[in-house]
Design a protein around this motif. Sequence first.
Motif, short mmCIF file in Angstrom:
data_model
loop_
_atom_site.label_atom_id
_atom_site.label_comp_id
_atom_site.label_asym_id
_atom_site.label_seq_id
_atom_site.Cartn_x
_atom_site.Cartn_y
_atom_site.Cartn_z
N TRP A 278 46.58 20.58 20.42
CA TRP A 278 47.67 21.44 21.11
C TRP A 278 47.57 22.87 20.64
O TRP A 278 47.49 23.22 19.50
N ARG A 279 47.89 23.69 21.36
CA ARG A 279 48.00 25.17 21.00
C ARG A 279 49.07 25.79 22.01
O ARG A 279 49.34 25.37 23.35
N PHE A 280 50.17 26.47 21.58
CA PHE A 280 51.25 26.85 22.08
C PHE A 280 51.20 28.56 22.06
O PHE A 280 51.10 29.10 20.81
N ASP A 281 51.28 29.10 22.84
CA ASP A 281 51.09 30.65 22.89
C ASP A 281 52.28 31.20 23.77
O ASP A 281 52.86 30.55 24.74
N ARG A 282 52.59 32.60 23.92
CA ARG A 282 53.59 33.10 24.54
C ARG A 282 52.93 33.11 25.92
O ARG A 282 51.72 33.13 26.30
N ILE A 283 53.93 32.98 27.28
CA ILE A 283 53.32 32.76 28.50
C ILE A 283 52.85 33.92 28.95
O ILE A 283 53.33 35.17 28.76
N PRO A 284 51.32 34.15 29.38
CA PRO A 284 50.70 35.36 29.89
C PRO A 284 51.48 36.10 30.75
O PRO A 284 52.11 35.57 31.82
N GLY A 285 51.55 37.48 30.67
CA GLY A 285 52.50 38.21 31.48
C GLY A 285 53.75 38.28 31.42
O GLY A 285 54.57 39.27 31.91
N THR A 286 54.50 37.59 30.47
CA THR A 286 55.80 37.83 30.02
C THR A 286 56.22 38.95 28.88
O THR A 286 57.17 39.28 28.70
N ARG A 287 55.04 39.44 28.43
CA ARG A 287 55.16 40.41 27.16
C ARG A 287 56.01 39.92 26.04
O ARG A 287 56.90 40.56 25.43
N GLY A 288 56.02 38.82 25.97
CA GLY A 288 56.67 38.05 24.92
C GLY A 288 58.22 38.13 24.89
O GLY A 288 59.03 38.29 23.96
N ARG A 289 58.90 37.82 26.25
CA ARG A 289 60.30 37.98 26.45
C ARG A 289 60.87 36.89 25.93
O ARG A 289 60.62 35.69 26.06
N MET A 290 61.96 37.24 24.96
CA MET A 290 62.79 36.37 24.40
C MET A 290 64.12 36.82 24.80
O MET A 290 64.45 38.05 25.05
N MET A 291 65.03 35.79 25.11
CA MET A 291 66.44 36.12 25.13
C MET A 291 67.27 35.25 24.56
O MET A 291 67.09 34.44 24.23
N TRP A 292 68.51 36.12 24.20
CA TRP A 292 69.52 35.46 23.67
C TRP A 292 70.54 34.75 24.61
O TRP A 292 70.85 35.40 25.68
N ILE A 293 70.95 33.59 24.52
CA ILE A 293 71.86 33.06 25.53
C ILE A 293 73.23 32.77 24.47
O ILE A 293 73.19 32.08 23.51
N LEU A 294 74.16 33.57 24.86
CA LEU A 294 75.29 33.49 24.18
C LEU A 294 76.19 32.35 24.55
O LEU A 294 76.59 32.15 25.88
N GLY A 295 76.82 31.34 23.69
CA GLY A 295 77.47 30.42 24.05
C GLY A 295 78.67 30.30 23.26
O GLY A 295 78.96 30.87 22.28
N GLU A 296 79.56 29.24 23.73
CA GLU A 296 80.92 29.00 22.96
C GLU A 296 80.40 28.59 21.60
O GLU A 296 81.24 28.77 20.46
N ASP A 297 79.80 27.36 21.41
CA ASP A 297 79.30 26.81 20.23
C ASP A 297 78.37 27.50 19.40
O ASP A 297 78.64 27.46 18.06
N ALA A 298 77.23 28.21 19.91
CA ALA A 298 76.25 28.58 19.38
C ALA A 298 75.60 29.71 20.03
O ALA A 298 75.19 29.43 21.17
N ASP A 299 75.03 30.51 19.39
CA ASP A 299 74.10 31.63 20.28
C ASP A 299 72.79 30.92 20.10
O ASP A 299 72.31 30.40 19.12
N ARG A 300 71.66 30.87 21.04
CA ARG A 300 70.37 30.43 21.28
C ARG A 300 69.37 31.53 21.42
O ARG A 300 69.81 32.50 22.46
N LEU A 301 68.34 31.39 20.82
CA LEU A 301 67.37 32.25 21.09
C LEU A 301 66.16 31.49 21.98
O LEU A 301 65.80 30.16 21.51
N ALA A 302 65.88 31.83 23.27
CA ALA A 302 64.94 31.23 24.01
C ALA A 302 63.52 31.98 23.89
O ALA A 302 63.38 33.14 24.37
N LEU A 303 62.55 31.40 23.76
CA LEU A 303 61.11 31.77 23.56
C LEU A 303 60.08 30.97 24.37
O LEU A 303 60.05 29.67 24.39
N PRO A 304 59.88 31.71 25.72
CA PRO A 304 58.91 30.92 26.55
C PRO A 304 57.47 30.72 26.13
O PRO A 304 57.18 31.94 25.67
N LEU A 305 57.05 29.52 26.22
CA LEU A 305 55.82 29.10 25.70
C LEU A 305 54.97 28.51 26.66
O LEU A 305 55.10 27.95 27.58
N HIS A 306 53.54 28.79 26.46
CA HIS A 306 52.60 28.19 27.29
C HIS A 306 51.71 27.12 26.30
O HIS A 306 51.16 27.37 25.47
N GLY A 307 51.81 25.89 27.03
CA GLY A 307 51.00 24.71 26.39
C GLY A 307 49.61 24.37 26.97
O GLY A 307 49.65 24.33 27.89
#
Length: 99
Positions: A14-43
């Motif tokens: 198995w190998r997981f990389d950032r999704i090609p073409g996304t330039r490593g976009r990560m996003m913060w999802i702000l929530g009531e219980d906890a903030d989360r970081l979303a990292l798109p990956l290509h498997g």
Amino acid sequence: MATPPLRFTPALGWRFDRIPGTRGRMMWILGEDADRLALPLHGRFDGQHKGDGTLWMTGADAEKLHADLCHALAERDAIGSGSRPLPPPCCEPTRPRLR
């Protein structure tokens, strides 16, 4: 029986990389219980694309991963130099937290 040394073979397993073409976009999802970081990956498995997904981390998990990666890089840089690995400046306890 001795454990064989670890080897990096990108074409196997198995190998997981950032999704090609996304330039490593990560996003913060702000929530009531906890903030989360979303990292798109290509498997891939044995070189074949198996799907895309998202690695979700809490802020605390992201900070821990960051510190672990920084320390691993410091250890790598110290190999062969005979010096003790120093924690990177971003992981020093005197640095103010960004929260």
